[in-house]
Write a protein that holds these residues in place. Sequence first.
Motif, PDB file in Angstrom:
ATOM      1  N   MET A   1     -61.328   6.663  -2.427  1.00  0.00           N
ATOM      2  CA  MET A   1     -60.491   5.589  -1.933  1.00  0.00           C
ATOM      3  C   MET A   1     -59.033   6.041  -2.058  1.00  0.00           C
ATOM      4  O   MET A   1     -58.614   6.489  -3.112  1.00  0.00           O
ATOM      5  N   THR A   2     -58.280   5.883  -0.971  1.00  0.00           N
ATOM      6  CA  THR A   2     -56.877   6.304  -0.986  1.00  0.00           C
ATOM      7  C   THR A   2     -56.051   5.340  -1.837  1.00  0.00           C
ATOM      8  O   THR A   2     -56.473   4.210  -2.114  1.00  0.00           O
ATOM      9  N   GLN A   3     -54.881   5.785  -2.226  1.00  0.00           N
ATOM     10  CA  GLN A   3     -54.028   5.013  -3.121  1.00  0.00           C
ATOM     11  C   GLN A   3     -53.697   3.612  -2.576  1.00  0.00           C
ATOM     12  O   GLN A   3     -53.874   2.636  -3.308  1.00  0.00           O
ATOM     13  N   PRO A   4     -53.205   3.457  -1.320  1.00  0.00           N
ATOM     14  CA  PRO A   4     -52.901   2.095  -0.849  1.00  0.00           C
ATOM     15  C   PRO A   4     -54.142   1.196  -0.798  1.00  0.00           C
ATOM     16  O   PRO A   4     -54.062   0.005  -1.095  1.00  0.00           O
ATOM     17  N   ARG A   5     -55.287   1.742  -0.441  1.00  0.00           N
ATOM     18  CA  ARG A   5     -56.516   0.939  -0.391  1.00  0.00           C
ATOM     19  C   ARG A   5     -56.944   0.523  -1.800  1.00  0.00           C
ATOM     20  O   ARG A   5     -57.420  -0.586  -1.997  1.00  0.00           O
ATOM     21  N   VAL A   7     -54.928   0.072  -4.365  1.00  0.00           N
ATOM     22  CA  VAL A   7     -53.973  -0.956  -4.784  1.00  0.00           C
ATOM     23  C   VAL A   7     -54.341  -2.293  -4.149  1.00  0.00           C
ATOM     24  O   VAL A   7     -54.356  -3.330  -4.823  1.00  0.00           O
ATOM     25  N   ALA A   8     -54.662  -2.297  -2.866  1.00  0.00           N
ATOM     26  CA  ALA A   8     -55.051  -3.535  -2.181  1.00  0.00           C
ATOM     27  C   ALA A   8     -56.326  -4.102  -2.795  1.00  0.00           C
ATOM     28  O   ALA A   8     -56.432  -5.320  -3.018  1.00  0.00           O
ATOM     29  N   PHE A   9     -57.292  -3.254  -3.059  1.00  0.00           N
ATOM     30  CA  PHE A   9     -58.560  -3.670  -3.661  1.00  0.00           C
ATOM     31  C   PHE A   9     -58.321  -4.343  -5.018  1.00  0.00           C
ATOM     32  O   PHE A   9     -58.842  -5.416  -5.296  1.00  0.00           O
ATOM     33  N   LEU A  10     -57.511  -3.709  -5.864  1.00  0.00           N
ATOM     34  CA  LEU A  10     -57.223  -4.264  -7.187  1.00  0.00           C
ATOM     35  C   LEU A  10     -56.370  -5.535  -7.100  1.00  0.00           C
ATOM     36  O   LEU A  10     -56.556  -6.472  -7.883  1.00  0.00           O
ATOM     37  N   LEU A  11     -55.448  -5.560  -6.137  1.00  0.00           N
ATOM     38  CA  LEU A  11     -54.601  -6.735  -5.955  1.00  0.00           C
ATOM     39  C   LEU A  11     -55.433  -7.949  -5.550  1.00  0.00           C
ATOM     40  O   LEU A  11     -55.194  -9.063  -6.036  1.00  0.00           O
ATOM     41  N   ILE A  12     -56.412  -7.747  -4.697  1.00  0.00           N
ATOM     42  CA  ILE A  12     -57.292  -8.846  -4.296  1.00  0.00           C
ATOM     43  C   ILE A  12     -58.008  -9.411  -5.517  1.00  0.00           C
ATOM     44  O   ILE A  12     -58.103 -10.631  -5.693  1.00  0.00           O
TER      45      ILE A  12
END
Length: 114
Positions: A1-5, A7-12
């Motif tokens: 999983m790439t860094q922005p994805r 971050v989005a996953f954890l943010l959700i």
Amino acid sequence: MTQPRLVAFLLIRATALALAVLVLGHFAITHLVNDVAETGSSFVLRRWSSWLWLAWDWTMLAAALAHAGAGIWLLIDEQAPAGRARRLLHGTLAATVTVLLAVGTATLAYAGAR
């Protein structure tokens, strides 16, 4: 999983936990503790005269926008072709979330100043 994805996953996940507390607290105060028939504009103005409730509502707004924005970001990553179209959609999403947060913040700041 790439860094922005990632971050989005954890943010959700993080905002989902925050929203569970914030929204259930909002619901309890608005609909269970107070009479629903009396929750009009005067109720909202009285509530927003307290910095605690202004902070609570702003945090709920920010968490909801972050949660939705991160979810749509991942949707764009999955559905939009890589390249210019994806960058344009990501930019549009970021601008939309920023504008909505600014309008919500201005509304709460105006209500708090009254």
